[in-house]
Write a protein that holds these residues in place. Sequence first.
Motif, mmCIF file in Angstrom:
data_model
loop_
_atom_site.group_PDB
_atom_site.id
_atom_site.type_symbol
_atom_site.label_atom_id
_atom_site.label_comp_id
_atom_site.label_asym_id
_atom_site.label_seq_id
_atom_site.Cartn_x
_atom_site.Cartn_y
_atom_site.Cartn_z
ATOM 1 N N ALA A 170 2.316 -1.052 -7.024
ATOM 2 C CA ALA A 170 2.081 -1.013 -8.470
ATOM 3 C C ALA A 170 3.082 -1.865 -9.242
ATOM 4 O O ALA A 170 2.742 -2.492 -10.239
ATOM 5 N N GLU A 171 4.318 -1.914 -8.769
ATOM 6 C CA GLU A 171 5.339 -2.694 -9.476
ATOM 7 C C GLU A 171 5.289 -4.178 -9.124
ATOM 8 O O GLU A 171 6.082 -4.967 -9.605
ATOM 9 N N GLY A 172 4.325 -4.572 -8.271
ATOM 10 C CA GLY A 172 4.118 -5.980 -7.960
ATOM 11 C C GLY A 172 4.734 -6.462 -6.665
ATOM 12 O O GLY A 172 4.516 -7.590 -6.260
ATOM 13 N N SER A 173 5.519 -5.632 -5.996
ATOM 14 C CA SER A 173 6.152 -6.052 -4.746
ATOM 15 C C SER A 173 5.163 -5.962 -3.589
ATOM 16 O O SER A 173 4.240 -5.152 -3.606
ATOM 17 N N LEU A 174 5.364 -6.813 -2.590
ATOM 18 C CA LEU A 174 4.534 -6.780 -1.383
ATOM 19 C C LEU A 174 5.189 -5.891 -0.345
ATOM 20 O O LEU A 174 6.403 -5.945 -0.151
ATOM 21 N N GLN A 175 4.375 -5.094 0.321
ATOM 22 C CA GLN A 175 4.881 -4.210 1.363
ATOM 23 C C GLN A 175 4.005 -4.375 2.592
ATOM 24 O O GLN A 175 2.784 -4.365 2.493
ATOM 25 N N LYS A 176 4.640 -4.552 3.753
ATOM 26 C CA LYS A 176 3.889 -4.635 5.001
ATOM 27 C C LYS A 176 3.727 -3.233 5.569
ATOM 28 O O LYS A 176 4.673 -2.452 5.601
ATOM 29 N N VAL A 177 2.498 -2.949 6.004
ATOM 30 C CA VAL A 177 2.187 -1.636 6.567
ATOM 31 C C VAL A 177 1.444 -1.840 7.882
ATOM 32 O O VAL A 177 0.512 -2.642 7.953
ATOM 33 N N ALA A 178 1.872 -1.123 8.911
ATOM 34 C CA ALA A 178 1.157 -1.119 10.187
ATOM 35 C C ALA A 178 0.236 0.095 10.181
ATOM 36 O O ALA A 178 0.693 1.225 9.997
ATOM 37 N N VAL A 179 -1.059 -0.145 10.357
ATOM 38 C CA VAL A 179 -2.046 0.937 10.345
ATOM 39 C C VAL A 179 -2.534 1.162 11.770
ATOM 40 O O VAL A 179 -3.000 0.232 12.420
#
Length: 154
Positions: free
Chosen positions: A81-90
């Motif tokens: 929401a704040e615009g940062s990118l986050q990597k997530v392993a699903v």
Amino acid sequence: MHVFAKPNGHIHVPRDIQLCCRHELHIVVPDDEEDDGSSDTICYMDQILAGDTVEMIIQGIVPKGVRVEVPARQILEIREAEGSLQKVAVFLIVYCSERYPVTRSQADSWRELAEVEVEKFVPLRENRRGRTVSHPFPYPSLHPEIKYRTTGER
């Protein structure tokens, strides 16, 4: 011929008639610059992405006779929401009734335990925790579903 018996852990159910429940486990991938090589690192990124570590942790919390599989995994970049990118392993986690019946309520309790155990090693994505597992489905229907969802084929 099907044999109906009480679950005692001795009768092996063929894969084509096993019932399974599934859920997704979302692990936050740490940034490379945060990995300073300190000794408190328990699990490295490549070990997480291989899925074997996650599978072993979860297999340790389910009863004997329930097989845990991690048939699909994917890395996503999510804009917060704040615009940062986050990597997530699903990871797709599947509980299979090999020698012990799998019900939705039992699988959901295993999911809760799995989230607690995996979070001891790596951070989980908070807004994806606590989601109920699927209804039981036959094991043979798992792999066409994975192919459809991961390749986009119809």
